[in-house]
Write an enzyme that holds these catalytic residues in place. Structure first.
Site, PDB file in Angstrom:
ATOM      1  CG  HIS A  43      -1.997   0.952   1.243  1.00 41.96           C
ATOM      2  ND1 HIS A  43      -3.231   0.701   1.800  1.00 41.96           N
ATOM      3  CD2 HIS A  43      -2.072   2.209   0.764  1.00 41.96           C
ATOM      4  CE1 HIS A  43      -3.998   1.769   1.658  1.00 41.96           C
ATOM      5  NE2 HIS A  43      -3.319   2.697   1.042  1.00 41.96           N
ATOM      6  CD  GLU A  70      -4.163  -2.842   0.461  1.00 40.72           C
ATOM      7  OE1 GLU A  70      -4.642  -3.903   0.844  1.00 40.72           O
ATOM      8  OE2 GLU A  70      -3.690  -1.966   1.228  1.00 40.72           O
ATOM      9  CG  HIS A 190      -8.104  -2.599   7.997  1.00 41.27           C
ATOM     10  ND1 HIS A 190      -7.731  -2.226   9.269  1.00 41.27           N
ATOM     11  CD2 HIS A 190      -7.505  -1.727   7.162  1.00 41.27           C
ATOM     12  CE1 HIS A 190      -6.962  -1.165   9.186  1.00 41.27           C
ATOM     13  NE2 HIS A 190      -6.795  -0.838   7.932  1.00 41.27           N
TER      14      HIS A 190
HETATM   15  N1  PXP Z   1      -6.838  -3.780   3.131  1.00 40.82           N
HETATM   16  C1  PXP Z   1      -6.574  -2.461   3.028  1.00 40.82           C
HETATM   17  C2  PXP Z   1      -7.320  -1.657   2.018  1.00 40.82           C
HETATM   18  C3  PXP Z   1      -5.596  -1.852   3.829  1.00 40.82           C
HETATM   19  O1  PXP Z   1      -5.341  -0.533   3.714  1.00 40.82           O
HETATM   20  C4  PXP Z   1      -4.882  -2.645   4.746  1.00 40.82           C
HETATM   21  C5  PXP Z   1      -3.801  -2.013   5.579  1.00 40.82           C
HETATM   22  O2  PXP Z   1      -2.785  -1.552   4.730  1.00 40.82           O
HETATM   23  C6  PXP Z   1      -5.195  -4.016   4.824  1.00 40.82           C
HETATM   24  C7  PXP Z   1      -6.176  -4.555   4.018  1.00 40.82           C
HETATM   25  C8  PXP Z   1      -4.480  -4.920   5.772  1.00 40.82           C
HETATM   26  O3  PXP Z   1      -4.837  -4.584   7.095  1.00 40.82           O
HETATM   27  P1  PXP Z   1      -3.995  -5.135   8.300  1.00 40.82           P
HETATM   28  O4  PXP Z   1      -2.633  -4.536   8.203  1.00 40.82           O
HETATM   29  O5  PXP Z   1      -4.768  -4.680   9.503  1.00 40.82           O
HETATM   30  O6  PXP Z   1      -3.964  -6.644   8.163  1.00 40.82           O
END
Ligand code: PXP
Length: 236
Positions: A43, A70, A190
């Protein structure tokens, strides 16, 4: 089976803390795939506080699974993703200053905007996914945007899991059924963790992919990266 895409932002966070090259995000991506990850997620953010633009390009040639980028679709981001051509782009509505993604798209208000961007990515052979809250209206809106997949934003599920997991999962099940009915693929992410992942994967029909970063990399400090990836895989 649901694919596990490992988000390696946190490896870059540790690297950047010293301004050097260690730990290497390239080695991390190679190792995650060798240990069983079905994909690598990053990301990149405009301030390059973890993944840099250079990382985005450098990681591409070592991907033997799936590359998921992302981010907020700024003009720069769109250009970079089209240059790199990952298997998937996941669009998130974050402003530049947020610590981490904190909301899904309003797929009704931003329908025209998202539709144009999604069309551009699809014309370049890149599968699209858009980050959404578990809200039926937003799922229907996502379909009208032309996206291939949605990514269900799972923070609410993760927060409520320990107090009432049945209640926590309920809106996600409804949205997953609606998405399947509409022909949308389903990703999720997330705050998914060793504690809450198995129940989510069992209850959500047609879950194509989860992307997990923070909890997985934190677990790896104690359990080792190979072992941790295998543990997450077993829960799927
Ligand atoms: N999906 C998105 C859109 C995110 O921004 C993130 C964090 O970068 C994640 C998934 C992954 O989340 P986590 O780091 O809490 O596993």
């Amino acid at each position: 089976m649901t694919k596990l895409s490992v988000n390696i932002n946190k490896i870059a966070t540790i690297r950047n803390a010293r301004g050097g090259v260690s730990p290497s995000v390239l080695d991390a991506a190679i190792s995650c795939q060798r240990f069983g990850a079905d994909g690598i997620t990053i990301h990149p953010r405009p301030d390059e506080r973890h993944i840099t633009r250079k990382d985005v390009h450098d990681i591409k040639p070592i991907i033997i699974t799936e590359y998921n980028i992302e981010g907020y679709p700024s003009v720069d981001f769109i250009k970079m993703v089209i240059d790199v051509k990952p298997e998937q782009v996941t669009l998130v509505p974050d402003g530049p200053n947020v610590i981490t993604s904190c909301a899904g798209w309003d797929t009704i208000k931003f329908q025209g905007y998202l539709k144009d961007i999604i069309t551009e990515f699809k014309e370049n052979g890149i599968r699209t996914s858009i980050f959404v809250d578990p809200n039926l209206e937003m799922i229907e809106g996502a379909k009208l945007c032309g996206t291939d997949r949605i990514e269900l934003y799972t923070e609410d599920y993760a927060t409520q899991y320990s107090t009432n997991k049945e209640k926590a999962i309920f809106p996600y099940v409804l949205c997953a059924k609606k998405a399947t009915e509409l022909g949308l693929g389903i990703n999720a992410g997330h705050d998914l963790s060793l504690e809450n992942l198995a129940y989510f994967a069992k209850e959500i029909p047609n879950l194509a992919e989860v992307s997990i970063g923070h909890a997985l990399i934190s677990d790896a400090l104690y359990l080792g990266l190979e072992n941790t990836i295998q543990m997450y895989k077993r829960l799927l």
